[in-house]
Design a protein around this motif. Sequence first.
Motif, PDB file in Angstrom:
ATOM      1  N   VAL A 125      57.774  10.372  63.025  1.00 41.65           N
ATOM      2  CA  VAL A 125      56.824   9.696  62.150  1.00 41.65           C
ATOM      3  C   VAL A 125      55.411  10.042  62.605  1.00 41.65           C
ATOM      4  CG1 VAL A 125      55.981   7.472  61.311  1.00 41.65           C
ATOM      5  CG2 VAL A 125      58.436   7.821  61.694  1.00 41.65           C
ATOM      6  N   TYR A 126      54.628  10.615  61.691  1.00 41.82           N
ATOM      7  CA  TYR A 126      53.246  10.961  62.029  1.00 41.82           C
ATOM      8  C   TYR A 126      52.290   9.964  61.383  1.00 41.82           C
ATOM      9  CZ  TYR A 126      52.197  12.881  57.395  1.00 41.82           C
ATOM     10  OH  TYR A 126      51.958  13.021  56.047  1.00 41.82           O
ATOM     11  N   ALA A 127      51.127   9.835  61.976  1.00 38.86           N
ATOM     12  CA  ALA A 127      50.103   8.929  61.457  1.00 38.86           C
ATOM     13  C   ALA A 127      49.025   9.741  60.753  1.00 38.86           C
ATOM     14  CB  ALA A 127      49.478   8.122  62.596  1.00 38.86           C
ATOM     15  N   PRO A 128      48.757   9.472  59.491  1.00 41.29           N
ATOM     16  CA  PRO A 128      47.656  10.172  58.808  1.00 41.29           C
ATOM     17  C   PRO A 128      46.310   9.742  59.381  1.00 41.29           C
ATOM     18  CG  PRO A 128      48.510   8.431  57.421  1.00 41.29           C
ATOM     19  CD  PRO A 128      49.423   8.501  58.609  1.00 41.29           C
ATOM     20  N   HIS A 129      45.343  10.627  59.267  1.00 42.88           N
ATOM     21  CA  HIS A 129      43.994  10.340  59.744  1.00 42.88           C
ATOM     22  C   HIS A 129      43.101  10.112  58.537  1.00 42.88           C
ATOM     23  CE1 HIS A 129      44.427  11.509  64.097  1.00 42.88           C
ATOM     24  NE2 HIS A 129      45.581  11.893  63.567  1.00 42.88           N
ATOM     25  N   HIS A 130      42.869   8.863  58.201  1.00 39.55           N
ATOM     26  CA  HIS A 130      42.105   8.515  57.010  1.00 39.55           C
ATOM     27  C   HIS A 130      40.934   7.622  57.383  1.00 39.55           C
ATOM     28  CE1 HIS A 130      45.991   9.031  54.444  1.00 39.55           C
ATOM     29  NE2 HIS A 130      45.352  10.162  54.613  1.00 39.55           N
ATOM     30  N   LYS A 131      39.820   7.842  56.727  1.00 40.81           N
ATOM     31  CA  LYS A 131      38.737   6.872  56.832  1.00 40.81           C
ATOM     32  C   LYS A 131      39.000   5.762  55.813  1.00 40.81           C
ATOM     33  CE  LYS A 131      35.546   9.248  53.636  1.00 40.81           C
ATOM     34  NZ  LYS A 131      34.216   9.867  53.523  1.00 40.81           N
ATOM     35  N   PRO A 132      38.359   4.612  55.941  1.00 39.35           N
ATOM     36  CA  PRO A 132      38.603   3.525  54.987  1.00 39.35           C
ATOM     37  C   PRO A 132      38.408   3.964  53.550  1.00 39.35           C
ATOM     38  CG  PRO A 132      37.297   2.756  56.842  1.00 39.35           C
ATOM     39  CD  PRO A 132      37.401   4.248  56.983  1.00 39.35           C
ATOM     40  N   ALA A 133      39.306   3.496  52.683  1.00 38.94           N
ATOM     41  CA  ALA A 133      39.283   3.948  51.284  1.00 38.94           C
ATOM     42  C   ALA A 133      37.951   3.652  50.611  1.00 38.94           C
ATOM     43  CB  ALA A 133      40.426   3.291  50.514  1.00 38.94           C
ATOM     44  N   GLU A 134      37.311   2.536  50.998  1.00 40.93           N
ATOM     45  CA  GLU A 134      36.063   2.183  50.315  1.00 40.93           C
ATOM     46  C   GLU A 134      34.934   3.166  50.638  1.00 40.93           C
ATOM     47  OE1 GLU A 134      36.523  -0.458  54.015  1.00 40.93           O
ATOM     48  OE2 GLU A 134      37.749   0.244  52.326  1.00 40.93           O
ATOM     49  N   ASP A 135      35.138   3.991  51.692  1.00 37.61           N
ATOM     50  CA  ASP A 135      34.113   4.968  52.043  1.00 37.61           C
ATOM     51  C   ASP A 135      34.298   6.293  51.306  1.00 37.61           C
ATOM     52  OD1 ASP A 135      33.010   3.163  53.760  1.00 37.61           O
ATOM     53  OD2 ASP A 135      34.030   3.940  55.536  1.00 37.61           O
ATOM     54  N   ALA A 136      35.427   6.433  50.584  1.00 38.58           N
ATOM     55  CA  ALA A 136      35.736   7.704  49.942  1.00 38.58           C
ATOM     56  C   ALA A 136      35.149   7.744  48.540  1.00 38.58           C
ATOM     57  CB  ALA A 136      37.248   7.917  49.886  1.00 38.58           C
ATOM     58  N   TYR A 137      34.330   8.736  48.263  1.00 38.93           N
ATOM     59  CA  TYR A 137      33.769   8.926  46.931  1.00 38.93           C
ATOM     60  C   TYR A 137      34.885   9.300  45.964  1.00 38.93           C
ATOM     61  CZ  TYR A 137      30.852  10.865  43.199  1.00 38.93           C
ATOM     62  OH  TYR A 137      30.279  11.151  41.994  1.00 38.93           O
ATOM     63  N   GLY A 138      34.809   8.808  44.730  1.00 34.42           N
ATOM     64  CA  GLY A 138      35.911   8.941  43.783  1.00 34.42           C
ATOM     65  C   GLY A 138      36.472  10.341  43.636  1.00 34.42           C
ATOM     66  N   LEU A 139      35.610  11.325  43.412  1.00 32.44           N
ATOM     67  CA  LEU A 139      36.092  12.677  43.162  1.00 32.44           C
ATOM     68  C   LEU A 139      36.692  13.323  44.401  1.00 32.44           C
ATOM     69  CD1 LEU A 139      33.270  14.015  40.814  1.00 32.44           C
ATOM     70  CD2 LEU A 139      35.649  13.585  40.203  1.00 32.44           C
ATOM     71  N   SER A 140      36.344  12.861  45.580  1.00 34.81           N
ATOM     72  CA  SER A 140      36.863  13.461  46.806  1.00 34.81           C
ATOM     73  C   SER A 140      37.952  12.629  47.458  1.00 34.81           C
ATOM     74  CB  SER A 140      35.725  13.667  47.811  1.00 34.81           C
ATOM     75  OG  SER A 140      35.169  12.428  48.206  1.00 34.81           O
ATOM     76  N   LYS A 141      38.303  11.491  46.854  1.00 35.14           N
ATOM     77  CA  LYS A 141      39.254  10.584  47.484  1.00 35.14           C
ATOM     78  C   LYS A 141      40.606  11.256  47.715  1.00 35.14           C
ATOM     79  CE  LYS A 141      41.214   5.922  46.998  1.00 35.14           C
ATOM     80  NZ  LYS A 141      42.638   6.311  47.054  1.00 35.14           N
ATOM     81  N   THR A 142      41.128  11.966  46.697  1.00 30.16           N
ATOM     82  CA  THR A 142      42.432  12.615  46.849  1.00 30.16           C
ATOM     83  C   THR A 142      42.391  13.644  47.964  1.00 30.16           C
ATOM     84  OG1 THR A 142      43.019  12.259  44.537  1.00 30.16           O
ATOM     85  CG2 THR A 142      44.185  14.009  45.695  1.00 30.16           C
ATOM     86  N   TRP A 143      41.311  14.427  48.001  1.00 29.25           N
ATOM     87  CA  TRP A 143      41.209  15.435  49.069  1.00 29.25           C
ATOM     88  C   TRP A 143      41.087  14.770  50.427  1.00 29.25           C
ATOM     89  CZ3 TRP A 143      42.396  20.120  50.194  1.00 29.25           C
ATOM     90  CH2 TRP A 143      41.909  20.679  51.378  1.00 29.25           C
ATOM     91  N   GLU A 144      40.324  13.713  50.502  1.00 33.20           N
ATOM     92  CA  GLU A 144      40.174  13.008  51.774  1.00 33.20           C
ATOM     93  C   GLU A 144      41.541  12.529  52.279  1.00 33.20           C
ATOM     94  OE1 GLU A 144      38.560  11.307  55.118  1.00 33.20           O
ATOM     95  OE2 GLU A 144      37.453  12.511  53.653  1.00 33.20           O
ATOM     96  N   GLU A 145      42.335  11.948  51.385  1.00 35.90           N
ATOM     97  CA  GLU A 145      43.655  11.470  51.781  1.00 35.90           C
ATOM     98  C   GLU A 145      44.578  12.631  52.148  1.00 35.90           C
ATOM     99  OE1 GLU A 145      44.876   9.126  48.472  1.00 35.90           O
ATOM    100  OE2 GLU A 145      43.731   7.351  49.105  1.00 35.90           O
TER     101      GLU A 145
END
Length: 413
Positions: A48-68
Amino acid sequence: MRILLVHQNMPGQYRELLDWLIAQGGHELVFLTQRRNYPDREGVRKVVYAPHHKPAEDAYGLSKTWEEAAGNGFGAAQAAARLRDEGFVPDIILGHTGWGELLFMKQVLPDVPILGFFEYYYLAEGGPVGFDPEDPPSEVTPFLLHARNAVPNTAIQVVDRGLSPTRWQRDTFPDSFHDKLYVCHDGIRTDRLRADPGVTLGLGRIGQVTREDEIFTYLARNMERTRGFHTFMRALPAIQKARPNARVLVVGGSGASYGKASKAEGGFRAEMEREVGHLIDWDRVHFLGQVPYEAYRRIVQLSRCHIYLTMPFVLSWSLLESMAMQATVVASDVAPVREAITHGKTGLLVDFLDPDALATQVIDVLSNPDAHAGLGPAARAHVVDNYDFLTRCLPRHIDQINALVPEGRGLSL
């Protein structure tokens, strides 16, 4: 052979392949996933690996999918690097590209070939977006969809080979992808999925039901617009009126797997119940929720008429599995379904947006079972010939895997 499988929801599309590899024995199998609750199995090591994500509220809409996706990819790559440092260097990596888990594998395992699963390229036209006039896209939807495609657009550069399960799904991707993609379904275990005239099912206070009862069915992972739950519900009053002894078994959760979730209190099921509930005999409607696989199989085997509805989108395993069990299927007349069903030969097709047409066709099947008796056997024959795991899909996948690995390190039947 050493194989690294990667899918955030283990086993995902690798269900049958993983079972076969474990049964074959002699392979070192590691599965990278985010799914903690998948049971440990002898013959495969779950990591089981842990993804490295910043808080969702910090992700701009158009880049959210790429960030995740980048977070998933980085987490998976770091887990692969730890495996490498422990001495596990795979001969091949098999993984789904949709969530970004393969994006950085070449940074840690540059010499290992990757065979990626390409499920769907997000379309502003020709897919589920804008298909239903009741759910029009917003003016920003094309931008959001194109932004989501940053993930497959990068993944195609990373993989050595790719696959799509159906021609329609392959054709959602740009032409520039096609030379790298082959088309082959995950595979259906038709040896385990057959009709059973003696099947029974306990239905609460109703007791045991059998093929002698007039049962029809609708199922989806979740009761949502993309899978036509609203069309089914709007057709139900007419079906019940014409067939006063019929019972419907409804399988599916109340969430949203695809598209937007309902904003109504209680979700989409409650929204549709408020719309048509006063017209429905609820004593003959049985919502069963999400059921274990064995129960699902018995439900389909019981069905005199199985309803499969979808917008133009990825084809459900349940359709092909139901056909393998000789169900008489009434399905939506959209391109991905037409790839599997020929109207009047292996099933019956109706307009997804026309609940009256759906009701008329289901009533006809329930009223005249002998007239449609040949559809189920023909459907099974079609699935056996084109989608059977052991005889059709597995050999094709093995050929593609072996073409990527050094001679002598491949798989054999």
